[in-house]
Enzyme design. Structure first.
Site, mmCIF file in Angstrom:
data_model
loop_
_atom_site.group_PDB
_atom_site.id
_atom_site.type_symbol
_atom_site.label_atom_id
_atom_site.label_comp_id
_atom_site.label_asym_id
_atom_site.label_seq_id
_atom_site.Cartn_x
_atom_site.Cartn_y
_atom_site.Cartn_z
ATOM 1 N N GLU A 1 41.549 32.512 30.305
ATOM 2 C CA GLU A 1 40.916 31.436 31.082
ATOM 3 C C GLU A 1 40.074 30.538 30.172
ATOM 4 N N ARG B 1 45.326 46.598 40.673
ATOM 5 C CA ARG B 1 44.746 45.258 40.692
ATOM 6 C C ARG B 1 44.029 45.028 42.030
ATOM 7 N N SER C 1 34.637 50.979 37.651
ATOM 8 C CA SER C 1 35.285 50.963 38.974
ATOM 9 C C SER C 1 36.381 49.907 39.074
ATOM 10 N N GLY C 2 36.534 49.073 38.038
ATOM 11 C CA GLY C 2 37.555 48.028 38.084
ATOM 12 C C GLY C 2 38.909 48.526 37.580
ATOM 13 N N GLN C 3 39.891 47.622 37.637
ATOM 14 C CA GLN C 3 41.255 47.985 37.210
ATOM 15 C C GLN C 3 41.283 48.499 35.765
ATOM 16 N N GLN D 1 31.778 39.470 36.889
ATOM 17 C CA GLN D 1 32.238 38.811 38.109
ATOM 18 C C GLN D 1 33.544 38.174 37.637
ATOM 19 N N TYR E 1 33.681 30.615 35.634
ATOM 20 C CA TYR E 1 34.059 31.903 35.034
ATOM 21 C C TYR E 1 34.502 31.704 33.578
ATOM 22 N N ASP F 1 23.289 47.969 35.996
ATOM 23 C CA ASP F 1 23.623 46.585 36.315
ATOM 24 C C ASP F 1 23.439 45.781 35.038
ATOM 25 N N HIS G 1 46.649 40.566 33.298
ATOM 26 C CA HIS G 1 47.352 41.853 33.319
ATOM 27 C C HIS G 1 47.103 42.522 34.668
ATOM 28 N N GLY H 1 31.989 48.553 33.949
ATOM 29 C CA GLY H 1 33.027 48.138 34.911
ATOM 30 C C GLY H 1 34.050 49.228 35.134
ATOM 31 N N THR I 1 39.085 36.299 27.703
ATOM 32 C CA THR I 1 40.178 35.948 28.620
ATOM 33 C C THR I 1 40.900 34.658 28.248
HETATM 34 P P1 NDP Z 1 37.827 43.966 38.008
HETATM 35 O O1 NDP Z 1 37.381 42.831 38.850
HETATM 36 O O2 NDP Z 1 38.853 44.897 38.556
HETATM 37 O O3 NDP Z 1 36.560 44.839 37.575
HETATM 38 C C1 NDP Z 1 35.327 44.242 37.269
HETATM 39 C C2 NDP Z 1 34.282 45.325 37.141
HETATM 40 O O4 NDP Z 1 32.994 44.721 36.871
HETATM 41 C C3 NDP Z 1 34.106 46.165 38.410
HETATM 42 O O5 NDP Z 1 33.917 47.504 38.030
HETATM 43 C C4 NDP Z 1 32.824 45.582 39.008
HETATM 44 O O6 NDP Z 1 32.133 46.470 39.844
HETATM 45 C C5 NDP Z 1 32.026 45.324 37.736
HETATM 46 N N1 NDP Z 1 30.860 44.452 37.953
HETATM 47 C C6 NDP Z 1 30.839 43.255 38.554
HETATM 48 N N2 NDP Z 1 29.570 42.776 38.574
HETATM 49 C C7 NDP Z 1 28.777 43.720 37.982
HETATM 50 C C8 NDP Z 1 27.377 43.819 37.702
HETATM 51 N N3 NDP Z 1 26.512 42.855 38.038
HETATM 52 N N4 NDP Z 1 26.923 44.924 37.070
HETATM 53 C C9 NDP Z 1 27.759 45.910 36.737
HETATM 54 N N5 NDP Z 1 29.102 45.877 36.980
HETATM 55 C C10 NDP Z 1 29.593 44.789 37.589
HETATM 56 O O7 NDP Z 1 38.333 43.344 36.622
HETATM 57 P P2 NDP Z 1 39.464 43.881 35.602
HETATM 58 O O8 NDP Z 1 39.343 45.331 35.468
HETATM 59 O O9 NDP Z 1 40.752 43.253 35.969
HETATM 60 O O10 NDP Z 1 39.016 43.168 34.252
HETATM 61 C C11 NDP Z 1 38.132 43.807 33.328
HETATM 62 C C12 NDP Z 1 37.473 42.761 32.472
HETATM 63 O O11 NDP Z 1 38.456 42.022 31.757
HETATM 64 C C13 NDP Z 1 36.657 41.720 33.240
HETATM 65 O O12 NDP Z 1 35.563 41.368 32.441
HETATM 66 C C14 NDP Z 1 37.612 40.550 33.381
HETATM 67 O O13 NDP Z 1 36.884 39.356 33.525
HETATM 68 C C15 NDP Z 1 38.337 40.638 32.061
HETATM 69 N N6 NDP Z 1 39.688 40.126 32.033
HETATM 70 C C16 NDP Z 1 40.593 40.557 32.962
HETATM 71 C C17 NDP Z 1 41.894 40.129 32.904
HETATM 72 C C18 NDP Z 1 42.911 40.570 33.886
HETATM 73 O O14 NDP Z 1 43.965 39.929 33.974
HETATM 74 N N7 NDP Z 1 42.703 41.656 34.602
HETATM 75 C C19 NDP Z 1 42.344 39.206 31.832
HETATM 76 C C20 NDP Z 1 41.309 38.876 30.882
HETATM 77 C C21 NDP Z 1 40.043 39.327 30.991
HETATM 78 P P3 NDP Z 1 32.464 46.559 41.421
HETATM 79 O O15 NDP Z 1 33.636 47.487 41.524
HETATM 80 O O16 NDP Z 1 31.211 47.126 41.981
HETATM 81 O O17 NDP Z 1 32.765 45.171 41.892
HETATM 82 P P1 GDR Z 2 43.409 34.092 37.487
HETATM 83 O O1 GDR Z 2 44.114 35.067 38.533
HETATM 84 O O2 GDR Z 2 42.669 33.004 38.138
HETATM 85 O O3 GDR Z 2 44.481 33.704 36.511
HETATM 86 O O4 GDR Z 2 42.350 35.064 36.811
HETATM 87 P P2 GDR Z 2 44.476 34.908 40.059
HETATM 88 O O5 GDR Z 2 45.481 35.964 40.320
HETATM 89 O O6 GDR Z 2 43.296 34.836 40.933
HETATM 90 O O7 GDR Z 2 45.179 33.461 40.109
HETATM 91 C C1 GDR Z 2 46.364 33.182 39.359
HETATM 92 C C2 GDR Z 2 46.912 31.818 39.806
HETATM 93 O O8 GDR Z 2 47.431 31.941 41.129
HETATM 94 C C3 GDR Z 2 47.016 30.817 41.876
HETATM 95 N N1 GDR Z 2 47.032 31.137 43.308
HETATM 96 C C4 GDR Z 2 46.243 32.034 43.918
HETATM 97 N N2 GDR Z 2 45.306 32.879 43.426
HETATM 98 C C5 GDR Z 2 44.688 33.712 44.293
HETATM 99 N N3 GDR Z 2 43.785 34.592 43.817
HETATM 100 N N4 GDR Z 2 44.943 33.698 45.637
HETATM 101 C C6 GDR Z 2 45.881 32.847 46.189
HETATM 102 O O9 GDR Z 2 46.102 32.856 47.385
HETATM 103 C C7 GDR Z 2 46.567 31.996 45.278
HETATM 104 N N5 GDR Z 2 47.538 31.075 45.440
HETATM 105 C C8 GDR Z 2 47.814 30.561 44.247
HETATM 106 C C9 GDR Z 2 45.621 30.506 41.340
HETATM 107 O O10 GDR Z 2 45.230 29.188 41.727
HETATM 108 C C10 GDR Z 2 45.860 30.709 39.850
HETATM 109 O O11 GDR Z 2 46.419 29.551 39.297
HETATM 110 C C11 GDR Z 2 42.679 36.399 36.457
HETATM 111 C C12 GDR Z 2 41.410 37.252 36.552
HETATM 112 O O12 GDR Z 2 41.749 38.603 36.357
HETATM 113 C C13 GDR Z 2 40.428 36.846 35.480
HETATM 114 O O13 GDR Z 2 39.318 37.764 35.459
HETATM 115 C C14 GDR Z 2 41.125 36.886 34.126
HETATM 116 O O14 GDR Z 2 40.245 36.471 33.119
HETATM 117 C C15 GDR Z 2 42.355 35.997 34.149
HETATM 118 O O15 GDR Z 2 43.223 36.459 35.166
HETATM 119 C C16 GDR Z 2 43.121 36.039 32.832
#
Ligand code: NDP
Ligand code: GDR
Length: 344
Positions: A129, A186, A10-12, A85, A151, A60, A181, A8, A127
Site C-alpha cells: 500500500e 483472513r 490474534s491476526g492472520q 489497524q 493507512y 497495546d 496475502h 498482533g 506493505t
Molecule cells: P490483521 O488485521 O489480521 O491483524 C492485525 C492485528 O493487529 C490483530 O491482532 C489486531 O488485534 C492487532 N491490533 C490492532 N490494533 C492494535 C492495538 N492498538 N494494539 C495492539 N494490537 C492491535 O492483519 P494481518 O495479520 O493480515 O497483517 C499483519 C500485519 O501485516 C499488519 O500490520 C498489516 O498491516 C500488515 N500487512 C498485511 C498484509 C496482508 O495482505 N495481510 C500485507 C502487508 C502488510 P485485534 O485482533 O484485537 O483486532
Molecule cells: P487492501 O485489501 O486494501 O489491498 O489492503 P482489501 O481486500 O480490503 O481490498 C482490496 C481491493 O478490493 C477492493 N474492493 C473491496 N475491498 C473490500 N475490503 N471490500 C469490498 O467490498 C470491496 N470491493 C472492492 C478495494 O477497493 C481494494 O482495491 C490489504 C490489507 O491487508 C492491508 O493491511 C495490507 O497492507 C494490504 O492488503 C497489502
C-alpha cells in the site's frame, strides 16, 4: 531456547507466524490488546493455543511505557511487529488512530530496542500500500512510494523509521514490503475472504447476492502461510534490509470473483458498467454479485504487482501456491465453517 515477541498474535499473520516459530522451537510471547471478548479463533484453528512455549501477553502498542516494560521483561532475540489497524477502508474514517497504532507503534519498539538491548532483531510489517499510485510496474524495493490512504501513509512512517534506526543506530531492523496475502484465516472485511465467504453462503442457500465496491482494482495475492516464512528468513539473514514479498502476478477483484464462483462450479456473466455492474449465474440467470458504491474508497490503489527477485536471491524465498489453489482452499474452508455453524 530462542525467544520472540510477536505483536498482533490474534491476526492472520500472527497466528501463522506463531505456529512457524513454535515448530522451530522458539518461546513465543504473543501480544494482544484487551477486548471484552477473546479473539483467538485463528490460533485455535491452527492448534497452537495452549502450546507450552506460547505465552499470551496483553499489550497495546500505542502505549510507549507498556512497550518498554514488555521488551525489558522478556528480552527476546527477535521482535516481529505485526499489530496494526490494518484495514485500508477504516483508515479513512479513523486516520489519527491509524497513525498512532500503525505508524508510531513501530517507533515505540525501535526506541525500546535502542535503549534496552540493541542486539534485538526487529521485523516491521510494511506493505505494498506504500506504493499506492504506482510509479513503476512491477514494484521492487527501489520503486518510489506514493501512498493513497491514511493507512498507507502511517505504514510509510513506520517503514522509514525502521530504515532510519537501522542506519542511525546500526540496529538489525528489517522491513518486509509484503503484497496482499490471504488464507482461510483472513478477516472477513478484506475482499478475498468477503468473496469466498459469500460464495459459500450462496452455495448453501444462506445468501442471494454479494455486494462489492471497485471490481477493477488489481492485486498481487499470495498465501499468508508462505509469507510468514519470509518474515522469519529476514531476521535470520546476515544483514538487515528491506525486502519485497510478492508473487509477480496480478488479477482484478472481478477475476477473483469469477475464480471463487468457479470453485463451486458456477460460471458468471458480467454486465453493466461501473456502479451498475452485476454478475449473473450463466446457468440460472440469477444475479449473484452486484456493485454497491458504498464500498468505494475516497482514493484507490489501482494496480499492485511485486517482483520478489531480491527475496529469492538473498533469502531463498519464493511463493509456490497459485491463486487458483489459494481461492479454492478459502472457498472450501468457508463452506465447511458455514455448514458447521448455522449462525456463521
Ligand atoms: P490483521 O488485521 O489480521 O491483524 C492485525 C492485528 O493487529 C490483530 O491482532 C489486531 O488485534 C492487532 N491490533 C490492532 N490494533 C492494535 C492495538 N492498538 N494494539 C495492539 N494490537 C492491535 O492483519 P494481518 O495479520 O493480515 O497483517 C499483519 C500485519 O501485516 C499488519 O500490520 C498489516 O498491516 C500488515 N500487512 C498485511 C498484509 C496482508 O495482505 N495481510 C500485507 C502487508 C502488510 P485485534 O485482533 O484485537 O483486532
Ligand atoms: P487492501 O485489501 O486494501 O489491498 O489492503 P482489501 O481486500 O480490503 O481490498 C482490496 C481491493 O478490493 C477492493 N474492493 C473491496 N475491498 C473490500 N475490503 N471490500 C469490498 O467490498 C470491496 N470491493 C472492492 C478495494 O477497493 C481494494 O482495491 C490489504 C490489507 O491487508 C492491508 O493491511 C495490507 O497492507 C494490504 O492488503 C497489502
Amino acid at each position: 531456547m530462542k525467544k520472540a515477541i510477536v505483536t498482533g498474535i490474534s491476526g492472520q499473520d500472527g497466528a501463522y507466524l506463531a505456529q512457524l516459530l513454535l515448530e522451530k522451537g522458539y518461546k513465543v510471547y504473543g501480544t494482544f490488546r484487551r477486548t471484552s471478548s477473546v479473539n483467538f479463533w485463528r490460533m485455535e484453528g491452527l492448534g497452537v493455543m495452549g502450546h507450552p512455549n506460547l505465552e499470551l501477553v496483553e499489550h497495546d502498542l500505542t502505549d510507549q511505557g507498556a512497550t518498554f516494560a514488555l521488551v525489558s521483561k522478556f528480552r527476546p532475540q527477535e521482535i516481529y511487529n505485526l499489530a496494526a489497524q490494518s484495514f485500508v477502508g477504516v483508515s479513512f474514517d479513523q486516520p489519527a488512530t491509524t497513525a498512532q497504532i500503525t505508524g508510531v507503534g513501530a517507533l515505540h519498539f525501535l526506541e525500546a530496542i535502542r535503549l534496552i538491548d540493541p542486539s534485538i532483531r526487529f521485523y516491521q510489517a510494511s506493505t505494498s500500500e506504500m506504493f499506492g499510485k504506482v510509479q513503476a510496474v512491477p514494484q521492487t524495493e527501489d520503486t518510489p512510494f506514493y501512498p493513497r490512504s491514511p493507512y498507507g501513509v502511517a505504514k510509510l512512517y513506520a517503514h522509514w523509521i525502521t530504515v532510519n534506526y537501522r542506519e542511525s543506530y546500526n540496529l538489525f531492523a528489517s522491513s518486509g514490503i509484503l503484497f496482499n496475502h490471504e488464507s482461510p484465516l483472513r478477516g472477513r472485511e478484506f475482499v478475498t475472504r468477503k468473496i469466498t465467504d459469500a460464495v459459500a453462503k450462496i452455495k448453501l442457500g444462506k445468501l442471494d447476492c454479494l455486494e462489492l465496491g471497485n471490481l477493477d482494482a488489481k492485486r498481487d495475492w499470495g498465501y499468508a502461510k508462505e509469507y510468514v516464512e519470509g518474515m522469519w528468513r529476514m531476521l535470520q539473514a546476515d544483514e538487515s534490509d528491506t525486502f519485497v514479498l510478492a508473487t509477480n502476478r496480478t488479477e482484478t477483484v472481478r477475476d477473483f470473483v469469477s475464480m471463487a464462483f468457479r470453485a463451486i462450479g458456477v460460471e458468471l456473466e458480467f454486465s453493466g458498467k461501473e456502479d451498475q455492474e452485476v454478475a449473473k449465474d450463466k446457468a440460472t440467470g440469477k444475479v449473484v454479485m452486484r456493485v454497491n458504491p458504498k464500498f468505494y474508497r475516497p482514493a484507490e490503489v489501482d494496480l499492485l504487482i511485486g517482483n520478489p527477485a531480491k527475496a529469492k536471491a538473498k533469502l531463498g524465498w519464493e511463493p509456490t501456491t497459485t491463486l487458483e489453489q489459494l481461492c479454492d482452499m478459502m472457498v472450501k474452508a468457508d463452506i465447511g465453517r458455514n455448514q458447521r455453524d448455522a449462525s456463521f
